[in-house]
Design a protein around this motif. Structure first.
Motif, PDB file in Angstrom:
ATOM      1  N   ARG A   1      66.263  42.697  21.323  1.00 44.78           N
ATOM      2  CA  ARG A   1      67.045  41.622  21.972  1.00 44.78           C
ATOM      3  C   ARG A   1      66.791  40.292  21.271  1.00 44.78           C
ATOM      4  N   HIS A   2      65.528  40.069  20.852  1.00 45.12           N
ATOM      5  CA  HIS A   2      65.178  38.856  20.114  1.00 45.12           C
ATOM      6  C   HIS A   2      66.055  38.713  18.864  1.00 45.12           C
ATOM      7  N   HIS A   3      66.479  39.860  18.318  1.00 47.18           N
ATOM      8  CA  HIS A   3      67.309  39.836  17.107  1.00 47.18           C
ATOM      9  C   HIS A   3      68.801  39.988  17.416  1.00 47.18           C
ATOM     10  N   GLY A   4      69.193  39.775  18.646  1.00 46.02           N
ATOM     11  CA  GLY A   4      70.608  39.728  18.992  1.00 46.02           C
ATOM     12  C   GLY A   4      71.214  41.028  19.485  1.00 46.02           C
TER      13      GLY A   4
ATOM     14  N   GLY B   1      50.287  52.426  15.971  1.00 44.70           N
ATOM     15  CA  GLY B   1      49.754  52.219  17.317  1.00 44.70           C
ATOM     16  C   GLY B   1      50.522  52.969  18.398  1.00 44.70           C
ATOM     17  N   ILE B   2      51.639  53.578  18.015  1.00 44.03           N
ATOM     18  CA  ILE B   2      52.415  54.390  18.974  1.00 44.03           C
ATOM     19  C   ILE B   2      52.345  55.834  18.470  1.00 44.03           C
ATOM     20  N   PRO B   3      51.480  56.678  19.081  1.00 43.57           N
ATOM     21  CA  PRO B   3      51.233  58.020  18.525  1.00 43.57           C
ATOM     22  C   PRO B   3      52.482  58.851  18.219  1.00 43.57           C
ATOM     23  N   PRO B   4      53.525  58.880  19.091  1.00 41.90           N
ATOM     24  CA  PRO B   4      54.683  59.711  18.728  1.00 41.90           C
ATOM     25  C   PRO B   4      55.381  59.247  17.444  1.00 41.90           C
ATOM     26  N   LEU B   5      55.382  57.921  17.208  1.00 45.92           N
ATOM     27  CA  LEU B   5      56.026  57.409  15.984  1.00 45.92           C
ATOM     28  C   LEU B   5      55.193  57.746  14.751  1.00 45.92           C
ATOM     29  N   ASP B   6      53.854  57.743  14.903  1.00 49.69           N
ATOM     30  CA  ASP B   6      52.973  58.121  13.781  1.00 49.69           C
ATOM     31  C   ASP B   6      53.089  59.614  13.494  1.00 49.69           C
TER      32      ASP B   6
ATOM     33  N   LYS C   1      51.445  44.070  10.960  1.00 42.60           N
ATOM     34  CA  LYS C   1      52.246  43.509  12.052  1.00 42.60           C
ATOM     35  C   LYS C   1      52.222  41.986  12.069  1.00 42.60           C
ATOM     36  N   GLY C   2      53.279  41.404  12.625  1.00 42.26           N
ATOM     37  CA  GLY C   2      53.316  39.958  12.827  1.00 42.26           C
ATOM     38  C   GLY C   2      53.499  39.158  11.549  1.00 42.26           C
ATOM     39  N   GLN C   3      53.964  39.828  10.481  1.00 44.28           N
ATOM     40  CA  GLN C   3      54.151  39.125   9.206  1.00 44.28           C
ATOM     41  C   GLN C   3      55.623  39.114   8.781  1.00 44.28           C
ATOM     42  N   GLY C   4      56.490  39.491   9.720  1.00 46.18           N
ATOM     43  CA  GLY C   4      57.918  39.479   9.394  1.00 46.18           C
ATOM     44  C   GLY C   4      58.446  40.784   8.824  1.00 46.18           C
ATOM     45  N   LEU C   5      57.591  41.808   8.728  1.00 45.07           N
ATOM     46  CA  LEU C   5      58.057  43.056   8.118  1.00 45.07           C
ATOM     47  C   LEU C   5      59.039  43.808   9.020  1.00 45.07           C
ATOM     48  N   GLY C   6      58.770  43.819  10.331  1.00 42.54           N
ATOM     49  CA  GLY C   6      59.688  44.487  11.263  1.00 42.54           C
ATOM     50  C   GLY C   6      61.080  43.878  11.155  1.00 42.54           C
ATOM     51  N   ALA C   7      61.140  42.552  11.118  1.00 49.99           N
ATOM     52  CA  ALA C   7      62.430  41.860  11.005  1.00 49.99           C
ATOM     53  C   ALA C   7      63.088  42.186   9.665  1.00 49.99           C
TER      54      ALA C   7
ATOM     55  N   VAL D   1      70.134  51.310  18.289  1.00 54.67           N
ATOM     56  CA  VAL D   1      68.695  51.561  18.203  1.00 54.67           C
ATOM     57  C   VAL D   1      68.213  52.179  19.502  1.00 54.67           C
ATOM     58  N   ASP D   2      67.217  53.050  19.384  1.00 52.70           N
ATOM     59  CA  ASP D   2      66.583  53.637  20.566  1.00 52.70           C
ATOM     60  C   ASP D   2      65.216  52.998  20.693  1.00 52.70           C
ATOM     61  N   ALA D   3      65.059  52.069  21.621  1.00 48.87           N
ATOM     62  CA  ALA D   3      63.757  51.430  21.811  1.00 48.87           C
ATOM     63  C   ALA D   3      62.855  52.389  22.579  1.00 48.87           C
ATOM     64  N   LYS D   4      61.581  52.444  22.153  1.00 45.28           N
ATOM     65  CA  LYS D   4      60.681  53.399  22.806  1.00 45.28           C
ATOM     66  C   LYS D   4      60.108  52.841  24.119  1.00 45.28           C
TER      67      LYS D   4
HETATM   68  C1  LIG Z   1      58.235  46.244  16.957  1.00 42.64           C
HETATM   69  C2  LIG Z   1      57.699  46.106  15.514  1.00 42.64           C
HETATM   70  C3  LIG Z   1      58.567  46.962  14.586  1.00 42.64           C
HETATM   71  C4  LIG Z   1      57.762  44.615  15.106  1.00 42.64           C
HETATM   72  O1  LIG Z   1      57.324  44.487  13.768  1.00 42.64           O
HETATM   73  P1  LIG Z   1      56.522  43.212  13.222  1.00 42.64           P
HETATM   74  O2  LIG Z   1      56.473  43.315  11.740  1.00 42.64           O
HETATM   75  O3  LIG Z   1      55.233  43.092  13.945  1.00 42.64           O
HETATM   76  O4  LIG Z   1      57.461  42.019  13.726  1.00 42.64           O
HETATM   77  P2  LIG Z   1      57.874  40.727  12.874  1.00 42.64           P
HETATM   78  O5  LIG Z   1      56.625  40.058  12.384  1.00 42.64           O
HETATM   79  O6  LIG Z   1      58.882  41.104  11.847  1.00 42.64           O
HETATM   80  O7  LIG Z   1      58.576  39.868  14.018  1.00 42.64           O
HETATM   81  C5  LIG Z   1      59.830  39.267  13.788  1.00 42.64           C
HETATM   82  C6  LIG Z   1      60.231  38.457  14.979  1.00 42.64           C
HETATM   83  O8  LIG Z   1      60.303  39.306  16.153  1.00 42.64           O
HETATM   84  C7  LIG Z   1      59.498  38.770  17.189  1.00 42.64           C
HETATM   85  N1  LIG Z   1      58.896  39.889  17.924  1.00 42.64           N
HETATM   86  C8  LIG Z   1      58.006  40.796  17.453  1.00 42.64           C
HETATM   87  N2  LIG Z   1      57.714  41.713  18.406  1.00 42.64           N
HETATM   88  C9  LIG Z   1      58.419  41.328  19.513  1.00 42.64           C
HETATM   89  C10 LIG Z   1      58.546  41.850  20.824  1.00 42.64           C
HETATM   90  N3  LIG Z   1      57.907  42.953  21.221  1.00 42.64           N
HETATM   91  N4  LIG Z   1      59.365  41.203  21.704  1.00 42.64           N
HETATM   92  C11 LIG Z   1      60.049  40.094  21.331  1.00 42.64           C
HETATM   93  N5  LIG Z   1      59.985  39.561  20.097  1.00 42.64           N
HETATM   94  C12 LIG Z   1      59.176  40.173  19.203  1.00 42.64           C
HETATM   95  C13 LIG Z   1      58.455  37.924  16.490  1.00 42.64           C
HETATM   96  O9  LIG Z   1      57.948  36.938  17.359  1.00 42.64           O
HETATM   97  C14 LIG Z   1      59.250  37.339  15.330  1.00 42.64           C
HETATM   98  O10 LIG Z   1      60.033  36.269  15.838  1.00 42.64           O
HETATM   99  P3  LIG Z   1      60.524  35.032  14.888  1.00 42.64           P
HETATM  100  O11 LIG Z   1      61.174  35.641  13.677  1.00 42.64           O
HETATM  101  O12 LIG Z   1      61.487  34.303  15.755  1.00 42.64           O
HETATM  102  O13 LIG Z   1      59.272  34.295  14.556  1.00 42.64           O
HETATM  103  C15 LIG Z   1      56.215  46.530  15.419  1.00 42.64           C
HETATM  104  O14 LIG Z   1      55.452  45.778  16.331  1.00 42.64           O
HETATM  105  C16 LIG Z   1      55.949  48.005  15.667  1.00 42.64           C
HETATM  106  O15 LIG Z   1      55.954  48.813  14.744  1.00 42.64           O
HETATM  107  N6  LIG Z   1      55.672  48.380  16.942  1.00 42.64           N
HETATM  108  C17 LIG Z   1      55.351  49.741  17.302  1.00 42.64           C
HETATM  109  C18 LIG Z   1      56.524  50.646  17.149  1.00 42.64           C
HETATM  110  C19 LIG Z   1      57.758  50.185  17.899  1.00 42.64           C
HETATM  111  O16 LIG Z   1      57.686  49.708  19.034  1.00 42.64           O
HETATM  112  N7  LIG Z   1      58.932  50.351  17.238  1.00 42.64           N
HETATM  113  C20 LIG Z   1      60.209  49.919  17.751  1.00 42.64           C
HETATM  114  C21 LIG Z   1      60.869  50.919  18.630  1.00 42.64           C
HETATM  115  S1  LIG Z   1      61.234  52.473  17.912  1.00 42.64           S
END
Ligand SMILES: CC(C)(COP(=O)(O)OP(=O)(O)OC[C@H]1O[C@@H](n2cnc3c(N)ncnc32)[C@H](O)[C@@H]1OP(=O)(O)O)[C@@H](O)C(=O)NCCC(=O)NCCS
Length: 154
Positions: free
Chosen positions: A132-135, A14-19, A92-98, A120-123
């Protein structure tokens, strides 16, 4: 680790530069050793997410004073940079990002080459909120660059 047999063409976070980076540039970066790329695969070998890691360093003056005062007075300290992290929209939203973030932290923390933190470099603001949610803590002068000390991860 990304393999050339993995099909990157359909990846869509969903973020074209990352794709675009993942489809068009990452294999060159891997070949030149300027980035390593790790992927999450489904049972059918579809790519559900990826992240990249590379060596980095942080000037001590860029860190929050509280953190800097607990470090030696070197001009800069070593770090590992997660340049990109992306999850395909279908997953998305299934814990994979975490899970990918935890994998990157564990990989950086167990490396034989020392690094003080994962950077990390947030986009954008939404991505920064995820970290920040992850500390992670933002650098005072550039809040879209965030870090998490690896000593706490170990
Ligand atoms: C950001 C991204 C990696 C999150 O991945 P995801 O698989 O959807 O997230 P998860 O399901 O693993 O979420 C894990 C936790 O983070 C929280 N979370 C997810 N996105 C969040 C956001 N934007 N802000 C705050 N918290 C967020 C979730 O609520 C969840 O919380 P919990 O564990 O306390 O329930 C994903 O949405 C993505 O690829 N986004 C586009 C690209 C991007 O922005 N990349 C990061 C910068 S380079």
């Amino acid at each position: 680790m990304l393999d050339s047999v993995n099909d990157r063409s359909g990846f869509n976070c969903g973020i074209p530069p990352l794709d675009r980076y993942f489809r068009e540039q990452v294999t060159q970066d891997v070949r030149r050793r300027v980035a390593a790329c790790f992927v999450a695969l489904t049972d059918t070998q579809r790519i559900a997410g990826y992240y990249t890691l590379a060596s980095a360093c942080v000037p001590l003056v860029d860190l929050p004073p509280d953190t800097a005062k607990r470090l030696p007075r070197y001009p800069a300290v070593p770090a590992v940079r997660m340049g990109r992290l992306a999850v395909d929209q279908d997953f998305k939203g299934q814990g994979l990002g975490a899970a990918l973030l935890a994998d990157a932290l564990a990989r950086a923390a167990r490396s034989e080459v020392a690094a003080f933190a994962l950077l990390v470099d947030a986009k954008g603001d939404e991505a920064a909120a995820f970290y920040r949610h992850h500390g992670f803590i933002g650098l005072p002068e550039s809040p879209l660059t965030l870090f998490l000390p690896l000593a706490t991860v170990r």
